[in-house]
Structures are given as structure tokens and as C-alpha cells.
Design a protein around this motif. Structure first.
Motif, mmCIF file in Angstrom:
data_model
loop_
_atom_site.group_PDB
_atom_site.id
_atom_site.type_symbol
_atom_site.label_atom_id
_atom_site.label_comp_id
_atom_site.label_asym_id
_atom_site.label_seq_id
_atom_site.Cartn_x
_atom_site.Cartn_y
_atom_site.Cartn_z
ATOM 1 N N LYS A 1 0.877 -1.439 -0.276
ATOM 2 C CA LYS A 1 -0.223 0.144 -0.352
ATOM 3 C C LYS A 1 0.662 1.363 0.017
ATOM 4 C CE LYS A 1 -2.667 0.328 3.903
ATOM 5 N NZ LYS A 1 -4.286 0.047 4.483
ATOM 6 N N ASP A 2 1.434 1.612 1.167
ATOM 7 C CA ASP A 2 2.218 2.450 1.330
ATOM 8 C C ASP A 2 3.925 2.185 0.581
ATOM 9 O OD1 ASP A 2 0.310 4.118 2.761
ATOM 10 O OD2 ASP A 2 1.015 2.209 3.918
ATOM 11 N N LEU A 3 4.376 2.517 -0.294
ATOM 12 C CA LEU A 3 6.164 1.849 -0.412
ATOM 13 C C LEU A 3 6.855 2.938 -0.389
ATOM 14 C CD1 LEU A 3 5.388 0.663 -4.191
ATOM 15 C CD2 LEU A 3 5.135 -0.088 -2.110
ATOM 16 N N MET A 4 7.873 2.719 -0.255
ATOM 17 C CA MET A 4 9.330 3.128 0.183
ATOM 18 C C MET A 4 9.104 4.891 -1.261
ATOM 19 S SD MET A 4 12.951 2.638 1.145
ATOM 20 C CE MET A 4 14.101 3.876 1.610
ATOM 21 N N ALA A 5 8.998 4.337 -2.148
ATOM 22 C CA ALA A 5 9.417 4.955 -3.817
ATOM 23 C C ALA A 5 8.278 4.621 -4.412
ATOM 24 C CB ALA A 5 10.851 5.126 -4.408
ATOM 25 N N GLY A 6 8.111 5.099 -5.262
ATOM 26 C CA GLY A 6 7.788 4.865 -6.466
ATOM 27 C C GLY A 6 6.321 4.561 -6.081
ATOM 28 N N THR A 7 5.722 3.863 -7.369
ATOM 29 C CA THR A 7 4.311 2.813 -7.781
ATOM 30 C C THR A 7 4.457 1.780 -7.017
ATOM 31 O OG1 THR A 7 3.891 3.489 -9.781
ATOM 32 C CG2 THR A 7 3.426 5.472 -8.224
ATOM 33 N N THR B 1 11.663 -2.919 -16.305
ATOM 34 C CA THR B 1 11.170 -1.187 -15.536
ATOM 35 C C THR B 1 11.366 -1.153 -14.191
ATOM 36 O OG1 THR B 1 11.065 -0.750 -17.340
ATOM 37 C CG2 THR B 1 11.242 1.235 -15.733
ATOM 38 N N LEU B 2 11.870 -0.657 -13.273
ATOM 39 C CA LEU B 2 11.965 -0.281 -11.579
ATOM 40 C C LEU B 2 10.690 0.700 -11.223
ATOM 41 C CD1 LEU B 2 12.407 -1.471 -8.628
ATOM 42 C CD2 LEU B 2 13.989 -0.077 -8.873
ATOM 43 N N THR B 3 9.931 0.443 -10.859
ATOM 44 C CA THR B 3 7.818 1.166 -10.473
ATOM 45 C C THR B 3 7.830 1.503 -9.113
ATOM 46 O OG1 THR B 3 6.639 -0.723 -10.516
ATOM 47 C CG2 THR B 3 7.349 -0.074 -12.427
ATOM 48 N N GLY B 4 9.000 0.237 -8.002
ATOM 49 C CA GLY B 4 8.374 0.861 -7.015
ATOM 50 C C GLY B 4 9.285 -0.171 -6.125
ATOM 51 N N ILE B 5 9.554 0.543 -4.711
ATOM 52 C CA ILE B 5 10.358 -0.314 -3.769
ATOM 53 C C ILE B 5 9.465 0.034 -2.502
ATOM 54 C CG2 ILE B 5 12.834 0.247 -2.460
ATOM 55 C CD1 ILE B 5 14.062 1.288 -4.724
#
Ligand SMILES: Nc1ncnc2c1ncn2[C@@H]1O[C@H](COP(=O)(O)OP(=O)(O)O)[C@@H](O)[C@H]1O
Ligand SMILES: [Mg+2]
Lengths: 473, 227
Positions: free
Chosen positions: A145-151, A241-245
Motif C-alpha cells: 500500500k505505502d511504498l518507500m518510493a515509486g508506485t 523497469t523498476l516501478t517501486g521499492i
């Protein structure tokens, strides 16, 4: 006499023999200190684990499999048990049963569980992990739900990937967060670099999945063992592609339990894999009528877990929920807590002996005074109450300072643990927890034990014969 | 109301022997009288006083005060009786040594449920009435023997008892102080009509102050004079 006056007399009695009272209280302080820190430790560990479960919404999720195999079947010495259990399965796991599950009222999301072992390559570094195929809709739930970065994944297709904080680290990037803003010794020695997570979004990386040609292996199973079966394996690599962390998980975190990478569900089906990847695959013989090995179900409301579980079980499928395991774990903790608690209780019982001793001494010294009080109209009950006040105050004061001591001890222990035991690249832990029930419970328990210790002395004081007490000087 | 003592018996066990400390004793103590109990040491004076004071229970017989038989009261009722019906003073004063004069008097009031300002005022007035208005905050060991006995008299009178019991109240005092205490007791008897039962082995003083003299021997009345 009203209770205020009786309390005053009890307190002034304690005050008159300060040193002795303080030593007696000290006994209780140590007892309560031991008891509270022990229980605080037990509860702390439990809370850490429960929190980790909560952070990953494990309480509202379950796994549905076709085979009715439980832990007791697996652990059973008779292998026939597993075979029998497998024969029992009735409903296959396929798109139509998946649809049935999705239609159960209260099911928020249900998707086949696909986990593929793979290697991730980013720049010069690579790491082995497991990629989990998830629908984009999982972005509504923890820990996605809440990522550190991205989506989180924006759709069920495409070459998007979400990585855990831990996977990023293994790939050489330490993302700055509130728990860590510099490299640990280990990070430096492994040539990792400190990065702002946001700057990593959009970076490319490779997913390398190994495939195995089962037919080739079956032809000569022994060739594999001496290295001659190499040609049965091949590797395929796909760009993502990295979208989220994801956020870093806590000390008892389980962010990496199912895999350090997340890819869209549909994308996963296009990637050739080893064929069996999850424990459920290994347990189920052949692929037969099952399209999936396991279906992951998340319910909207924790209160509905039981009902939904029952409905799915009534469809002749097997449901496994990690919260069942939590019950087991909790039973284990109960035993640990009991042992820790028992140690504390023993310490407190020793303190209770101290109270009895002090009170009996006090009565011997005060025989005349008690005689006087009775001669001028003090009742048995009033005399008793005075001594109960003394005992209860010892318990109350002892409990307050005991809790303080216990709390201080846990703070020091936490400091020591984090500075000397937990490696500096791990999340700091707090193994102790002082909930309000522990504080109030310790105070109540201490007073109770002290009053119990005061029972005999108080009764003895009340029985004092005024004529004898006053006879001579 | 008179105090009626009927066939009172109290025996003590000492090894094989039983000692009849009070032996079939009967008497009537008139309301408002000053009764003196005399007799040799060991004649049962203190035992009799303790029975009347509700500190001890007789083996048989009765003590009727205000229509109630003290001998038949249970422990709870006895404590109420001691607190409200009788006041008692002793040869050895029996004040609580770590409490001031006023606090000692207050304790008696406190047991009777009197609190706060009322308690402070009443204890002060009581001490003033026995001539100790200037000694309120003194501890017992900061007072002379006579003053200490006055504090214990104030304490005994705190809850307006019907009868004051005194067990050799001047036994530890020199003669002039004894005289003062006797005068105080006489004044209380005359002016307030307080019934007093006093044990003493000083027959001479007893003859002077009392209007009812009981002489004991071996727990029984040997001689009784009423004026
Ligand atoms: N608690 C007791 N146990 C045994 N004997 C007692 C006890 N109290 C008093 N006596 C005995 O009872 C008798 C009367 O005692 P007491 O009333 O104290 O006499 P008095 O006050 O006239 O000197 C004495 O022989 C005394 O030894
Ligand atoms: Mg005597």
C-alpha cells in the motif's frame, strides 16, 4: 475510626522504622522488577511478531490448495498419510474454482499464487531471489500500500517490477530511510552505495529465470548428478523497469517471505519457469486437473475470516492460513511467558516472606501500643486494617519502584542488544513491551501478594490480649 | 445508672493450680459515686477492674451497666463498650510514646469516628481542662509523671464515658503529685458527677477520697463501707 486515619497510622508505623521498611520495600522492588521485565520480554517478542504479521496483512489472508494436506500429515511418520490425504481432494484449482472463490461474499481479492525462483541483475551486481506474480489490485493492501518510493504495479501486464528494500541492498543500493542514513561496515565492504530511493525508480534490470526440460532429465536422471545433464537447463533473461521499492521490514519482518521481487500476474505467465516453484507444487503429484497449485485469498474484514474460510472449505478445497500458525506460536509463547513469569513470582514470594518477617517484628515491638489501642476502643478490624495498610503500602510503593527498575532494566538491555548483538546493518530491535495491563497488573499483583503476606501478622495483631499487653512495663 | 456486679468469677491457670483472682464477687456501684478498691497485692483488684473495663471476660457472673451485661458482649460489642462507656487510666500511664499529648487524646476520639476540626478542638479542650493547655505538642517523655497521668485522664474522658476506671493512678507518682491527681479525680467526680472506680493499695487516701470503699482479699469482698 475512618479509613483515612487508619491509613495515616499505618504509614506512620512504616515511617518510624524507616530503614527496615525501606529494606522490605526493596525486596518487593526487586521482585516486581524481575517479574515485570520478564513478562515485558515475553510480551515484547510476541508483539514484535504480531506486528510483523499485521504489517503484512497476514491475518486477513489465506492460501487455498486442492490437496487436503496439513502439517500433521506431513510430519506423520507414516507416508501413507500424505497419500491418503491427497486422494481426498475433490475440487480442482482452475479458473472456474477461482471464480467461485472470488464470488464468495467478503473476499476482497483472490489470485493464483505464482512464485518463480530467479536471478536479478542490475548493473554489475546480481542476487538470487523469488519473484512473486501479483495482480495490480494488491496495491490496496499492506505491504504494497505505502511504498518507500515509486508506485506499485500499475497493470497486470508489462515489464514492471517492484523490489523490496532488502533486495535493493543485495543489488548494491542502500536506500536511505529513517532507520538508516549511512552505510554499515558490511555495506562498505561489499561496495554498496547509499542512494535516495526515488532516484532508483525507472532503472532497468534483468530477470533471469532458469528452465528445465523435464523430458531430458527423465531420460537419464543420474546424468544430472554427475553434471552430464547440463543441457537440460537453459536460462532466459527479460528486461524489467523498476516501478517501486517496498519499505524496509521490521526486525521480525516478513517482507521477503514470498520473494524479494513482485511482477505483474500476466507477465509472469509469459516467463518460462522451472515448473514447480512453491511448496504446494512439490506436494501435489503431477499437474492433472489443477491449473494452479495455490490460490491466494485476501478478505476485506478480519471478522469474516472464519466464515469465508468455512465457505471455501465447503467447496472441498483446503485452506491454510498463517494465523493458524500464529495460534501455535502463541501457545509456545504462553509457555515461555509462564516460565519467565514463574521466575518473577518466585522473586516476589521471597519478598512476601520479607514482608511477613517485618510485620511480625513490628507487632512484637508494638504489642503494648496495640494493647493501648484496644483498651481505648480499637476494634479487631481496625487493628487488622492498620497492618493491612502497612502491608499494602509496602506492596504499592514496591510495585511502583519495581516497575521503574524493570523498565530501566529493559531500556539498558535494549541498548546493549542493539549496540553489541544486533549487527549494525540490521533494524534496531526492541524486545520489551510495557503495556498498561502489565503496569496495572503488576501493581495489583504486588498489593495482593503483600496483603496476603499481611494476613497472618494482621490476625496476630488483632488477637493480642490487651490485659497481657498492658500488664507490666 | 448503677453498676451491678453479680457473682463474678475469674480464675487463672498457673501450671497445675487454678488461682481464683475474683471469687464470687457481688456489689453495686452507685451512679456518681467515687468507689475505691483496696487490698493487698495479688488480692484481685486489677483483675476486677479489667473485667469491669471490658478488657477481660469473667468465667461466670455478670456486670450490668446501662442495662447491658458486659460479660455477655461479643468481641465487637466489647470494643464499642470500651470506647464509649468506660474510660481507663493505668499506673504506668500507657500513652503511645511517639505521639504528642494531643495526638494521644485524638487517637481515642478517632476510634470513636470523630474527625477534623472537631477532633482538634475537643482534644485541646480536654487537655486544657486537666491543666495541660500549654503542653499539647509535647511527647510523653517530655512531660513529668503528673502531667503524663493528666494526659491519660484527658484521653480516658475523650468519649464522655459513664465511668472512669483507674488502676493505681498514683502508684508511680511522688506524694505531692499524687495529691494533685487525687484532687483532679475528686473534682471530676464532684463537678461532673462522673462515676469513678479506683484501685489503690493506699488505704488512707482511699478513706479520704471515696464514698464507697471495697476491701478485697483473695478475690472476694472482705469489707465494704458506703458513706
Ligand atoms: N494472666 C494471669 N495469669 C495467671 N495469673 C494471674 C494473671 N493475672 C493475674 N493473675 C493472678 O491473679 C491474682 C490477682 O491478680 P491482680 O488482679 O493483678 O491483683 P492486684 O491487682 O490486686 O495486685 C494474683 O494471684 C495474680 O498472680
Ligand atoms: Mg494490680
Amino acid at each position: 475510626m475512618n479509613i483515612r486515619d487508619l491509613i495515616k497510622i499505618g504509614f506512620s508505623n512504616l515511617w518510624q522504622t524507616k530503614l527496615r521498611s525501606i529494606l522490605t520495600i526493596l525486596g518487593v522492588v526487586i521482585g516486581i522488577g524481575a517479574l515485570s521485565s520478564m513478562i515485558s520480554f515475553g510480551t515484547g517478542i510476541q508483539k514484535n511478531i504480531t506486528d510483523a504479521f499485521k504489517n503484512n496483512d497476514l491475518f486477513t489472508s489465506m492460501n487455498v490448495t486442492a490437496a487436503k494436506i496439513g502439517m500433521d500429515d506431513i510430519q506423520h511418520p507414516d507416508p501413507g498419510r500424505i497419500r491418503d490425504a491427497m486422494k481426498e481432494k475433490k475440487a480442482p484449482l482452475n479458473d472456474s474454482t477461482l471464480e467461485l472463490i472470488r464470488n464468495v461474499e467478503g473476499v476482497a481479492i483472490a489470485h493464483p499464487e505464482i512464485i518463480l525462483p530467479c536471478k536479478l541483475v542490475m548493473g554489475e551486481k546480481n542476487t538470487s531471489t523469488r519473484a512473486q506474480a501479483l495482480p495490480a489490485a494488491m496495491g490496496k493492501y499492506k505491504p504494497y500500500k505505502d511504498l518507500m518510493a515509486g508506485t506499485f504495479l500499475l497493470s497486470d501486464t508489462g515489464r514492471q517490477m517492484v523490489l523490496s528494500w532488502e533486495t535493493m541492498r543485495r543489488l548494491g543500493y542502500v536506500c536511505i530511510d529513517d532507520k538508516q542514513n549511512k552505510l554499515s561496515k558490511k555495506d562498505s565492504s561489499e561496495n554498496r552505495i547509499l542512494v535516495n530511493a526515488d532516484t532508483m525508480i525507472g532503472k532497468k534490470l534483468f530477470l533471469v529465470a532458469a528452465t528445465i526440460d523435464v523430458k531430458k532429465v527423465m531420460k537419464n536422471p543420474f546424468a544430472m548428478m554427475n553434471g552430464a545433464g547440463e543441457e537440460a537447463f537453459s536460462e532466459d533473461s527479460t528486461v524489467f523497469t523498476l516501478t517501486g521499492i517496498l519499505k524496509r521490514s521490521g526486525p521480525f519482518g516478513s517482507g521477503d517471505i514470498k520473494g524479494g521481487a513482485v511482477i505483474p500476474a500476466k507477465t509472469a505467465s509469459e516467463i518460462p519457469t522451472l515448473g514447480f516453484s512453491s511448496i504446494w507444487d512439490i506436494l501435489s503429484p503431477g499437474k492433472d486437473e489443477n491449473q494452479y497449485s495455490s490460490i491466494y485469498v485476501r478478505v476485506g474484514d478480519i471478522q469474516e475470516m472464519g466464515r469465508i474460510r468455512k465457505e471455501i472449505e465447503d467447496m472441498d478445497m483446503h485452506v491454510f492460513s498463517i494465523s493458524d500458525q500464529l495460534e501455535e506460536i502463541k501457545r509456545g509463547f504462553l509457555i515461555m511467558d509462564s516460565i519467565l513469569g514463574a521466575i518473577g513470582v518466585v522473586a516476589l514470594l521471597i519478598a512476601a516472606l520479607g514482608i511477613i518477617n517485618t510485620m511480625v517484628m513490628s507487632i512484637l515491638e508494638r504489642t503494648r501500643e496495640i494493647g493501648i489501642m484496644k483498651a481505648i476502643g480499637g476494634s479487631d478490624r481496625e487493628i487488622k486494617t492498620i497492618f493491612f495498610v502497612e502491608a499494602g503500602s509496602i506492596g504499592l510503593i514496591g510495585a511502583i519502584f519495581g516497575l521503574l527498575l524493570g523498565w530501566l532494566f529493559t531500556r539498558v538491555a535494549t541498548l546493549v542488544i542493539n549496540n553489541y548483538i544486533v549487527p549494525d546493518d540490521e533494524v534496531a530491535v526492541d524486545l520489551f513491551y510495557f503495556p498498561i495491563w502489565l503496569i496495572l497488573g503488576a501493581i495489583a499483583f504486588s498489593i495482593l501478594i503483600s496483603l496476603a503476606a499481611g494476613l497472618y501478622p494482621a490476625a496476630r495483631a488483632a488477637r493480642i490480649d490487651p490485659v497481657k499487653a498492658l500488664r507490666h512495663d | 445508672m448503677n453498676i451491678q456486679i453479680n457473682e463474678l468469677v475469674k480464675t487463672f491457670r498457673k501450671g497445675e493450680n487454678t488461682i481464683p483472682a475474683v471469687n464470687h464477687l457481688s456489689s453495686t456501684v452507685r451512679d456518681g459515686s467515687f468507689t475505691a478498691v483496696v487490698g493487698k497485692s495479688g488480692s484481685g483488684k486489677s483483675t476486677l477492674l479489667n473485667l469491669v473495663g471490658g478488657l477481660d471476660r469473667p468465667d461466670s457472673g455478670e456486670i450490668i451497666i446501662d442495662g447491658k451485661n458486659v460479660a455477655a458482649l461479643n468481641r465487637r460489642e466489647l470494643s464499642v463498650y470500651r470506647k464509649t462507656t468506660v474510660g481507663i487510666i493505668f499506673q504506668s500511664f500507657n500513652l503511645i510514646h511517639h505521639r504528642t499529648a494531643q495526638e494521644n487524646v485524638e487517637l481515642s476520639l478517632a476510634f470513636n469516628g470523630i474527625t477534623g476540626r472537631k477532633r482538634k478542638e475537643k482534644s485541646k479542650a480536654l487537655l486544657e481542662s486537666v491543666g495541660l493547655g500549654e503542653r499539647l505538642d509535647h511527647l510523653p517523655n517530655e512531660l513529668s509523671g503528673g502531667e503524663t497521668q493528666r494526659v491519660s485522664i484527658a484521653r480516658a474522658l475523650a468519649n464522655d464515658p459513664h465511668v472512669l476506671l483507674a488502676d493505681e493512678p498514683t502508684g508511680n507518682l511522688d506524694s505531692s503529685t499524687s495529691h494533685e491527681i487525687m484532687q483532679l479525680l475528686q473534682r471530676l467526680n464532684k463537678e461532673s458527677g462522673l462515676t469513678i472506680i479506683m484501685v489503690t493499695h493506699d488505704r488512707e487516701t482511699a478513706e479520704i477520697v471515696s464514698d464507697h470503699l471495697i476491701q478485697l482479699k483473695d478475690g472476694a469482698i472482705m469489707d465494704e463501707k458506703i458513706r
